[in-house]
Scaffold this motif. Structure first.
Motif, PDB file in Angstrom:
ATOM      1  N   ILE A 110       0.882  -1.759   0.337  1.00 17.01           N
ATOM      2  CA  ILE A 110      -0.462  -0.025   0.250  1.00 17.01           C
ATOM      3  C   ILE A 110       0.891   1.044   0.011  1.00 17.01           C
ATOM      4  CG2 ILE A 110      -1.703   1.427   1.200  1.00 17.01           C
ATOM      5  CD1 ILE A 110      -2.471  -1.454   0.724  1.00 17.01           C
ATOM      6  N   ALA A 111       1.138   1.923  -0.225  1.00 16.32           N
ATOM      7  CA  ALA A 111       1.244   3.366  -0.774  1.00 16.32           C
ATOM      8  C   ALA A 111       0.805   4.146  -0.555  1.00 16.32           C
ATOM      9  CB  ALA A 111       1.469   3.743  -2.318  1.00 16.32           C
ATOM     10  N   ASP A 112       1.809   5.446   0.345  1.00 14.68           N
ATOM     11  CA  ASP A 112       0.895   6.524   0.534  1.00 14.68           C
ATOM     12  C   ASP A 112      -0.752   6.982  -0.205  1.00 14.68           C
ATOM     13  OD1 ASP A 112       3.266   6.634   1.756  1.00 14.68           O
ATOM     14  OD2 ASP A 112       3.779   8.178   1.090  1.00 14.68           O
ATOM     15  N   GLY A 113      -1.649   7.463   1.041  1.00 14.88           N
ATOM     16  CA  GLY A 113      -2.120   8.151   0.397  1.00 14.88           C
ATOM     17  C   GLY A 113      -3.254   7.798   1.509  1.00 14.88           C
ATOM     18  N   THR A 114      -4.529   7.747   1.132  1.00 19.32           N
ATOM     19  CA  THR A 114      -5.770   7.628   1.820  1.00 19.32           C
ATOM     20  C   THR A 114      -7.104   6.236   0.752  1.00 19.32           C
ATOM     21  OG1 THR A 114      -6.030  10.512   2.858  1.00 19.32           O
ATOM     22  CG2 THR A 114      -8.126   8.807   2.640  1.00 19.32           C
ATOM     23  N   GLY A 140       8.523  -3.898  -2.528  1.00 25.06           N
ATOM     24  CA  GLY A 140       8.513  -5.301  -4.186  1.00 25.06           C
ATOM     25  C   GLY A 140       8.994  -4.364  -4.504  1.00 25.06           C
ATOM     26  N   THR A 141       8.402  -4.686  -6.270  1.00 21.89           N
ATOM     27  CA  THR A 141       8.825  -3.895  -7.700  1.00 21.89           C
ATOM     28  C   THR A 141       9.944  -2.957  -7.901  1.00 21.89           C
ATOM     29  OG1 THR A 141       8.305  -4.476  -9.804  1.00 21.89           O
ATOM     30  CG2 THR A 141       6.623  -3.577  -8.570  1.00 21.89           C
ATOM     31  N   GLU A 142      10.494  -2.728  -8.149  1.00 18.25           N
ATOM     32  CA  GLU A 142      10.584  -1.137  -8.539  1.00 18.25           C
ATOM     33  C   GLU A 142       9.852  -1.087  -9.599  1.00 18.25           C
ATOM     34  OE1 GLU A 142      12.899   0.301  -7.356  1.00 18.25           O
ATOM     35  OE2 GLU A 142      13.227  -1.381  -5.438  1.00 18.25           O
ATOM     36  N   THR A 143       9.378  -1.409 -10.999  1.00 15.09           N
ATOM     37  CA  THR A 143       8.315  -1.303 -11.943  1.00 15.09           C
ATOM     38  C   THR A 143       7.432  -0.147 -11.373  1.00 15.09           C
ATOM     39  OG1 THR A 143       9.085  -3.419 -13.011  1.00 15.09           O
ATOM     40  CG2 THR A 143       7.198  -1.259 -14.022  1.00 15.09           C
ATOM     41  N   GLY A 144       7.730   1.288 -11.508  1.00  9.80           N
ATOM     42  CA  GLY A 144       7.213   2.527 -11.241  1.00  9.80           C
ATOM     43  C   GLY A 144       6.797   2.659 -10.270  1.00  9.80           C
ATOM     44  N   TRP A 145       7.562   2.482  -9.239  1.00 12.19           N
ATOM     45  CA  TRP A 145       8.295   2.541  -7.915  1.00 12.19           C
ATOM     46  C   TRP A 145       8.919   3.953  -8.175  1.00 12.19           C
ATOM     47  CZ3 TRP A 145       6.534   2.810  -2.944  1.00 12.19           C
ATOM     48  CH2 TRP A 145       7.624   3.126  -1.627  1.00 12.19           C
ATOM     49  N   VAL A 146       8.192   5.104  -7.345  1.00 11.95           N
ATOM     50  CA  VAL A 146       9.094   6.675  -6.563  1.00 11.95           C
ATOM     51  C   VAL A 146       8.921   6.849  -5.741  1.00 11.95           C
ATOM     52  CG1 VAL A 146       8.468   8.678  -6.687  1.00 11.95           C
ATOM     53  CG2 VAL A 146       7.589   8.241  -9.371  1.00 11.95           C
ATOM     54  N   SER A 147      10.046   7.227  -5.116  1.00 10.44           N
ATOM     55  CA  SER A 147      10.512   7.295  -3.312  1.00 10.44           C
ATOM     56  C   SER A 147       9.323   8.078  -3.237  1.00 10.44           C
ATOM     57  CB  SER A 147      11.637   8.153  -3.257  1.00 10.44           C
ATOM     58  OG  SER A 147      11.806   9.202  -3.845  1.00 10.44           O
ATOM     59  N   THR A 148       8.496   8.876  -3.045  1.00 11.19           N
ATOM     60  CA  THR A 148       7.447   9.562  -2.439  1.00 11.19           C
ATOM     61  C   THR A 148       6.187   9.077  -2.502  1.00 11.19           C
ATOM     62  OG1 THR A 148       6.475  10.955  -4.211  1.00 11.19           O
ATOM     63  CG2 THR A 148       7.612  11.955  -3.214  1.00 11.19           C
ATOM     64  N   TYR A 149       6.156   7.263  -3.522  1.00 11.30           N
ATOM     65  CA  TYR A 149       5.131   6.745  -2.764  1.00 11.30           C
ATOM     66  C   TYR A 149       5.163   6.178  -1.534  1.00 11.30           C
ATOM     67  CZ  TYR A 149       4.011   6.180  -7.607  1.00 11.30           C
ATOM     68  OH  TYR A 149       3.591   6.805  -8.734  1.00 11.30           O
ATOM     69  N   GLY A 150       6.663   5.782  -0.611  1.00 11.77           N
ATOM     70  CA  GLY A 150       6.956   5.554   0.431  1.00 11.77           C
ATOM     71  C   GLY A 150       7.587   6.038   1.813  1.00 11.77           C
ATOM     72  N   ASP A 151       6.823   6.964   1.321  1.00 13.22           N
ATOM     73  CA  ASP A 151       7.729   8.167   2.827  1.00 13.22           C
ATOM     74  C   ASP A 151       6.815   9.152   3.864  1.00 13.22           C
ATOM     75  OD1 ASP A 151       6.829  10.254   0.801  1.00 13.22           O
ATOM     76  OD2 ASP A 151       8.315  11.332   0.749  1.00 13.22           O
ATOM     77  N   GLY A 152       5.797   8.049   3.638  1.00 12.50           N
ATOM     78  CA  GLY A 152       5.007   8.628   4.423  1.00 12.50           C
ATOM     79  C   GLY A 152       3.973   8.090   4.731  1.00 12.50           C
TER      80      GLY A 152
END
Length: 226
Positions: A58-62, A89-101
């Motif tokens: 699950i990425a950052d978000g609501t 998981g995968t690096e495909t499409g990953w951006v660091s800001t998806y996981g810093d919150g």
């Protein structure tokens, strides 16, 4: 010949395991194909049907309220895990800001057994009250139950989650409860969670056996702890 058979057995076993355990991806605002296959094509919310043995990052978000009701398959667990820079998981499409919150959730209900709901970070020495990957927030005195566990559930794990209410809870007639089990819970595990400014209870667990509650932190709770 015996060695060859053993090797073939191990190869087959590994192949079977890989087929039945996959990573899937959830990201609010994703605009790809919505297959859950990677971060570009992530689901925008948890799909209606989840796969036993899989991990849902699950990425950052609501994320909205959800009922977990997938039929059990032996003791195979479904894992819901916060994506972080270290584990996504995968690096495909990953951006660091998806996981810093954080991933903030609506109320959740678990109707079947064998789940791991893991915020991945936060809690423990040095971060008892901060940095939790999953969060729940309600309004004071609204009587919200954040996570409900159905009667008879076995094998439920919850860790690295923060629960709080906004506003004064000092005179609530009906305050917020973090975990509510309406019957029996067996072999639960609750650890590294943070409960702050709740008008009712961190835990309302009725009966069962084998449940461990450890390394949690509670502050300004206006109900009984357990």
């Amino acid at each position: 010949m015996k060695i060859l058979c053993a090797l073939l057995f191990c190869i087959v076993l590994c192949c079977v395991t890989s087929v039945h355990a996959a990573n899937q991806y959830v990201r609010e605002g994703a605009a790809g194909a919505a297959t859950g296959a990677n971060w570009t094509d992530a689901y925008t919310a948890l799909p209606a049907t989840l796969v036993r043995g899989d991990t849902y990052y699950i990425a950052d978000g609501t994320y909205p309220a959800y009922t977990f009701d997938d039929v059990v398959s032996g003791t195979t667990v479904i894992t819901i895990r916060k994506a972080t820079g270290a584990d996504h998981g995968t690096e495909t499409g990953w951006v660091s800001t998806y996981g810093d919150g954080v991933a903030a959730w609506g109320v959740l209900t678990f109707n079947t057994s064998y789940w791991t709901f893991d915020g991945a970070v936060g809690g423990g020495p040095g971060s008892w009250t901060s940095g939790h990957g999953f969060t729940f927030t309600g309004t004071a005195c609204s009587g919200t139950t954040f996570i409900t566990l159905f009667d008879g559930i076995i094998g439920f794990t919850a860790r690295h989650i923060a629960f709080s209410e906004t506003g004064s809870v000092d005179a609530c007639g009906s305050g917020g409860t973090a975990f509510y089990n309406n019957g029996s819970l067996t072999n639960g595990l609750f650890e590294y969670n943070y409960f702050s400014n709740l008008g009712a209870l961190p835990f309302l667990l009725r009966t069962g056996s084998g449940t461990i509650i450890q390394y949690n932190y509670a502050a300004h709770i206006c109900g009984m702890s357990i």
